[in-house]
Design a protein around this motif. Structure first.
Motif, PDB file in Angstrom:
ATOM      1  N   ASP A 161      37.427  56.016 147.108  1.00 18.99           N
ATOM      2  CA  ASP A 161      37.170  56.956 147.909  1.00 18.99           C
ATOM      3  C   ASP A 161      36.877  56.105 149.496  1.00 18.99           C
ATOM      4  O   ASP A 161      37.279  56.899 150.316  1.00 18.99           O
ATOM      5  N   LYS A 162      36.672  55.034 149.348  1.00 19.83           N
ATOM      6  CA  LYS A 162      36.836  54.181 150.540  1.00 19.83           C
ATOM      7  C   LYS A 162      37.678  52.902 150.708  1.00 19.83           C
ATOM      8  O   LYS A 162      37.103  51.766 150.502  1.00 19.83           O
ATOM      9  N   PRO A 163      38.926  53.047 151.080  1.00 25.70           N
ATOM     10  CA  PRO A 163      39.670  52.229 150.788  1.00 25.70           C
ATOM     11  C   PRO A 163      39.581  51.144 152.357  1.00 25.70           C
ATOM     12  O   PRO A 163      38.922  51.621 153.111  1.00 25.70           O
ATOM     13  N   HIS A 164      39.793  49.821 152.123  1.00 22.64           N
ATOM     14  CA  HIS A 164      40.082  49.063 153.295  1.00 22.64           C
ATOM     15  C   HIS A 164      41.083  49.511 154.289  1.00 22.64           C
ATOM     16  O   HIS A 164      42.147  49.394 154.026  1.00 22.64           O
ATOM     17  N   ASP A 165      40.854  49.899 155.408  1.00 25.33           N
ATOM     18  CA  ASP A 165      41.449  50.577 156.191  1.00 25.33           C
ATOM     19  C   ASP A 165      40.873  50.610 157.692  1.00 25.33           C
ATOM     20  O   ASP A 165      39.713  51.185 157.914  1.00 25.33           O
ATOM     21  N   PRO A 166      41.316  49.817 158.755  1.00 24.09           N
ATOM     22  CA  PRO A 166      42.859  49.013 158.669  1.00 24.09           C
ATOM     23  C   PRO A 166      42.631  47.724 158.294  1.00 24.09           C
ATOM     24  O   PRO A 166      43.577  46.800 158.683  1.00 24.09           O
ATOM     25  N   TYR A 167      41.248  47.074 158.379  1.00 26.89           N
ATOM     26  CA  TYR A 167      41.000  45.820 157.903  1.00 26.89           C
ATOM     27  C   TYR A 167      40.485  45.248 156.736  1.00 26.89           C
ATOM     28  O   TYR A 167      39.734  46.004 156.049  1.00 26.89           O
ATOM     29  N   LYS A 168      41.103  44.300 156.048  1.00 29.59           N
ATOM     30  CA  LYS A 168      40.422  43.441 155.159  1.00 29.59           C
ATOM     31  C   LYS A 168      40.613  41.938 154.973  1.00 29.59           C
ATOM     32  O   LYS A 168      42.041  41.421 155.005  1.00 29.59           O
ATOM     33  N   TRP A 169      39.967  41.415 155.539  1.00 31.98           N
ATOM     34  CA  TRP A 169      39.961  39.968 156.125  1.00 31.98           C
ATOM     35  C   TRP A 169      40.015  39.026 154.684  1.00 31.98           C
ATOM     36  O   TRP A 169      38.956  39.320 153.845  1.00 31.98           O
ATOM     37  N   ALA A 170      41.028  38.354 154.408  1.00 30.42           N
ATOM     38  CA  ALA A 170      41.062  37.338 153.525  1.00 30.42           C
ATOM     39  C   ALA A 170      41.961  36.064 153.741  1.00 30.42           C
ATOM     40  O   ALA A 170      42.384  35.918 154.926  1.00 30.42           O
ATOM     41  N   MET A 171      41.917  35.356 152.878  1.00 26.86           N
ATOM     42  CA  MET A 171      42.222  33.656 153.064  1.00 26.86           C
ATOM     43  C   MET A 171      43.035  33.481 151.802  1.00 26.86           C
ATOM     44  O   MET A 171      42.940  33.897 150.756  1.00 26.86           O
ATOM     45  N   ALA A 172      43.877  32.407 152.105  1.00 22.48           N
ATOM     46  CA  ALA A 172      44.697  31.862 151.204  1.00 22.48           C
ATOM     47  C   ALA A 172      44.721  30.272 151.567  1.00 22.48           C
ATOM     48  O   ALA A 172      44.888  29.829 152.835  1.00 22.48           O
ATOM     49  N   ILE A 173      44.580  29.481 150.577  1.00 25.48           N
ATOM     50  CA  ILE A 173      44.320  27.959 150.905  1.00 25.48           C
ATOM     51  C   ILE A 173      45.194  27.211 149.944  1.00 25.48           C
ATOM     52  O   ILE A 173      45.106  27.278 148.713  1.00 25.48           O
ATOM     53  N   ASP A 174      46.252  26.483 150.525  1.00 25.49           N
ATOM     54  CA  ASP A 174      47.353  25.637 149.666  1.00 25.49           C
ATOM     55  C   ASP A 174      46.643  24.470 149.295  1.00 25.49           C
ATOM     56  O   ASP A 174      46.472  23.619 150.083  1.00 25.49           O
ATOM     57  N   LEU A 175      46.213  24.257 148.076  1.00 28.44           N
ATOM     58  CA  LEU A 175      45.449  23.024 147.687  1.00 28.44           C
ATOM     59  C   LEU A 175      46.723  21.725 147.808  1.00 28.44           C
ATOM     60  O   LEU A 175      46.120  20.562 147.736  1.00 28.44           O
ATOM     61  N   ASP A 176      47.949  22.135 147.759  1.00 30.60           N
ATOM     62  CA  ASP A 176      48.853  21.178 147.640  1.00 30.60           C
ATOM     63  C   ASP A 176      48.815  20.315 149.068  1.00 30.60           C
ATOM     64  O   ASP A 176      49.481  19.383 149.111  1.00 30.60           O
ATOM     65  N   ALA A 177      48.513  21.206 150.066  1.00 30.26           N
ATOM     66  CA  ALA A 177      48.555  20.872 151.380  1.00 30.26           C
ATOM     67  C   ALA A 177      47.580  20.161 151.787  1.00 30.26           C
ATOM     68  O   ALA A 177      47.442  19.427 152.946  1.00 30.26           O
ATOM     69  N   CYS A 178      46.465  20.445 151.220  1.00 31.33           N
ATOM     70  CA  CYS A 178      45.175  19.921 151.676  1.00 31.33           C
ATOM     71  C   CYS A 178      45.062  18.450 151.207  1.00 31.33           C
ATOM     72  O   CYS A 178      45.251  17.881 150.335  1.00 31.33           O
ATOM     73  N   THR A 179      44.696  17.717 152.487  1.00 33.23           N
ATOM     74  CA  THR A 179      44.566  16.143 152.488  1.00 33.23           C
ATOM     75  C   THR A 179      43.010  15.792 152.331  1.00 33.23           C
ATOM     76  O   THR A 179      42.955  14.660 152.084  1.00 33.23           O
ATOM     77  N   GLY A 180      42.282  16.729 152.251  1.00 36.68           N
ATOM     78  CA  GLY A 180      40.760  16.527 152.229  1.00 36.68           C
ATOM     79  C   GLY A 180      40.303  15.707 153.370  1.00 36.68           C
ATOM     80  O   GLY A 180      39.406  14.982 153.264  1.00 36.68           O
ATOM     81  N   CYS A 181      40.756  15.768 154.550  1.00 39.12           N
ATOM     82  CA  CYS A 181      40.303  15.361 155.648  1.00 39.12           C
ATOM     83  C   CYS A 181      39.296  15.735 156.204  1.00 39.12           C
ATOM     84  O   CYS A 181      38.717  15.052 157.292  1.00 39.12           O
ATOM     85  N   ASN A 182      38.638  16.626 155.814  1.00 40.82           N
ATOM     86  CA  ASN A 182      37.398  17.241 156.434  1.00 40.82           C
ATOM     87  C   ASN A 182      37.256  18.021 157.675  1.00 40.82           C
ATOM     88  O   ASN A 182      36.255  18.192 158.482  1.00 40.82           O
TER      89      ASN A 182
END
Lengths: 235, 284
Positions: free
Chosen positions: B21-42
């Protein structure tokens, strides 16, 4: 005997006394004398009533400063209100821009004072009257857009919701408590969210998502409450 | 909000998202993190410190477990028999996962942490009484408690440094819990601009500090509801669904590399952060 009971009984008694007192004293009315802010002393006693006050119909030339105002729009000086979070204080240039060509008041003490700042190339150190706590995020632009641009209410009315009747004041003084409970009294009201013709007022659909079902009265005007999630206003 | 109002609307305060009954509209903030690209540089962690006025607690307090980094880079060592110089490790940037059914929200005695309409797990410092129950209940351990009054007693920011602080973020005092906000100050600024122009926030218009600082572009952030957003495309390509606690992936397409997952999904917290598994051999 029962000496050990004295302290607990005292505690219970105190609790009852305090709670009965609290129950009989609901929160004070929101607009009381206490809601008035402190009287802020400004470097120049700026007459809001002379600038923004209503014209005196009996005096069409507006010659008597004690009787009528100029009906200048709030946004002429507080120009940032409609396009940024803060309303802003006008730069000295804006004052001088008009006053350099108003010879009739040039020798009045306040105007002389104003030109002293201008000649010294210094800004007038105005004091802040409406100061919200640092953890609050308030946006003037949203409120002006909603009330003045979308709903076409008079500017002085829209500003007056929070600032009181400034056109009656000389130096502005805080009239409303500007507390969270006070803000919420307005945000909890059902406001029309669909303009005439059925067009939703820009982007307010997301208000619904955290709201109770939308109120719809006899006139079939869709209404909803103002944004009420904490991060809307709290940093 | 009075107590009676709070009690009356208790079920709303405890609202688990998303619901029909309460869909996310118009925003739902989300993230995607590519661990293959992460070099751990902090860099993400440093950017977060700078953006969000986070105190640096020092070595000793860190050892006591009183660190405040909202964004931390975790290290995982391979157990494949190799010795130290050759034994590569894997990195995993960890911050608040903004769970849809957040375990922290249900236990807060004063409802200081709850959900916003655009799917953020909010933390209200003024309401927090410092019971630390939320931190105890967080499976990701991403909530940090102010054990000291860092700005005043501890003078973490001496007078000459106060100018570098972010005015859009509160400086937290002693006794309150804090955590990653997905840079909510940037989100609301972007939303105000967008709303003034009668539209929703466009893809790329808003960045989190960690995303902005990431040199390899491992972090993407955006509006999951918007089909044009990079995050939406990544989640879709990886067949990760926000509302499922177990992802059933269609692996019939051999070309598709399905490496998206969410951490501790089986706990049914429905996190808003998707990680993309590392494909290369761990860094040597």
């Amino acid at each position: 005997m029962y000496r050990f009971l004295r302290f607990p009984i005292l505690l219970v008694g105190l609790f009852l006394a305090v709670s009965s007192f609290a129950a009989n004293n609901p929160q004070p009315a929101l607009t009381t004398e206490d809601a008035l802010g402190p009287q802020v002393v400004q470097p120049i006693e700026f007459p809001h009533n002379r600038h923004a006050g209503l014209r005196n119909p009996a005096d069409p030339t507006n010659s008597d400063p004690l009787k009528g105002g100029m009906e200048i729009n709030c946004q002429y000086c507080h120009t940032y209100a409609r396009r940024s979070a803060v309303a802003g204080i006008p730069p000295l240039q804006k004052c001088i821009g008009c006053h350099q060509s108003i010879e009739s008041v040039r020798n009045k003490p306040r105007i002389v004072e104003l030109f002293k700042y201008w000649d010294a190339k210094k800004a007038v150190p105005w004091k802040k009257v409406h100061d919200l706590p640092d953890f609050v995020r308030f946006n003037h632009e949203r409120h002006i857009k909603r009330f003045v641009e979308q709903q076409d209410r008079p500017v002085q009315e829209a500003c007056g919701y929070c600032h009181g009747d400034v056109k009656e004041m000389t130096v502005a003084r805080r009239q409303k408590p500007l507390s969270m409970g006070w803000c919420a009294t307005c945000h909890e009201k059902d406001h029309p969210v669909v303009a005439e013709g059925g067009t939703p007022i820009a982007g307010q659909a997301y208000w619904y998502s955290f709201q109770k079902p939308v109120a719809q009265d006899k006139s079939a005007v869709v209404k909803a409450k103002g944004p009420n999630d904490c991060w809307q206003c709290h940093k | 909000m009075s107590v009676s109002n709070l009690l009356e609307n208790w079920s709303q305060v405890r609202h688990a998202h998303p619901v029909d009954d309460k869909p996310h509209d118009p925003y739902k903030w989300a993230m995607a993190i590519d661990l293959d690209a992460c070099t751990g540089c902090n860099a993400c962690s440093v950017a977060c410190f700078a953006e969000n006025n986070i105190p640096v607690v020092g070595k000793e307090r860190f050892q006591h477990g009183q660190q405040m980094h909202w964004m931390r880079v975790e290290r995982y060592w391979d157990e494949d028999g190799r010795e130290f110089p050759d034994q590569g490790f894997q990195f995993l940037p960890m911050m608040c996962q903004h769970c849809e059914a957040a375990p922290c929200e249900t236990v807060c005695p004063v409802a200081a942490t709850n959900h916003t309409a655009d799917g953020l797990n909010s933390q209200i410092y003024n309401r927090c009484i410092g019971s630390r129950y939320c931190s105890a209940n967080c499976p990701f351990k991403v909530r940090y408690f102010n054990w000291y009054d860092y700005p005043t007693d501890e003078m973490v920011w001496p007078a000459e440094m106060t100018q570098q602080m972010n005015p859009d973020v509160s400086v937290r005092s002693k006794g309150v819990m804090e955590k990653c906000t997905f840079c909510v100050q940037r989100l609301s600024a972007a939303k105000v601009t967008a709303k003034g122009e009668g539209r929703i926030v466009r893809e790329g218009e808003v960045q989190t500090a960690c995303q902005q600082a990431c040199p390899t572009g491992a972090i993407s952030f955006g509006n999951l509801v918007n089909p044009e957003s990079r995050v939406h495309k990544q989640w879709e390509a990886q067949q990760v669904d926000l509302v499922k606690d177990k992802q059933e992936k269609d692996e019939s397409d051999e070309k598709a590399v399905l490496r998206g997952y969410r951490i501790l999904e089986e706990l049914r917290a429905y996190p808003s952060v998707m990680y993309l598994e590392r494909v290369r051999e761990s860094a040597v």
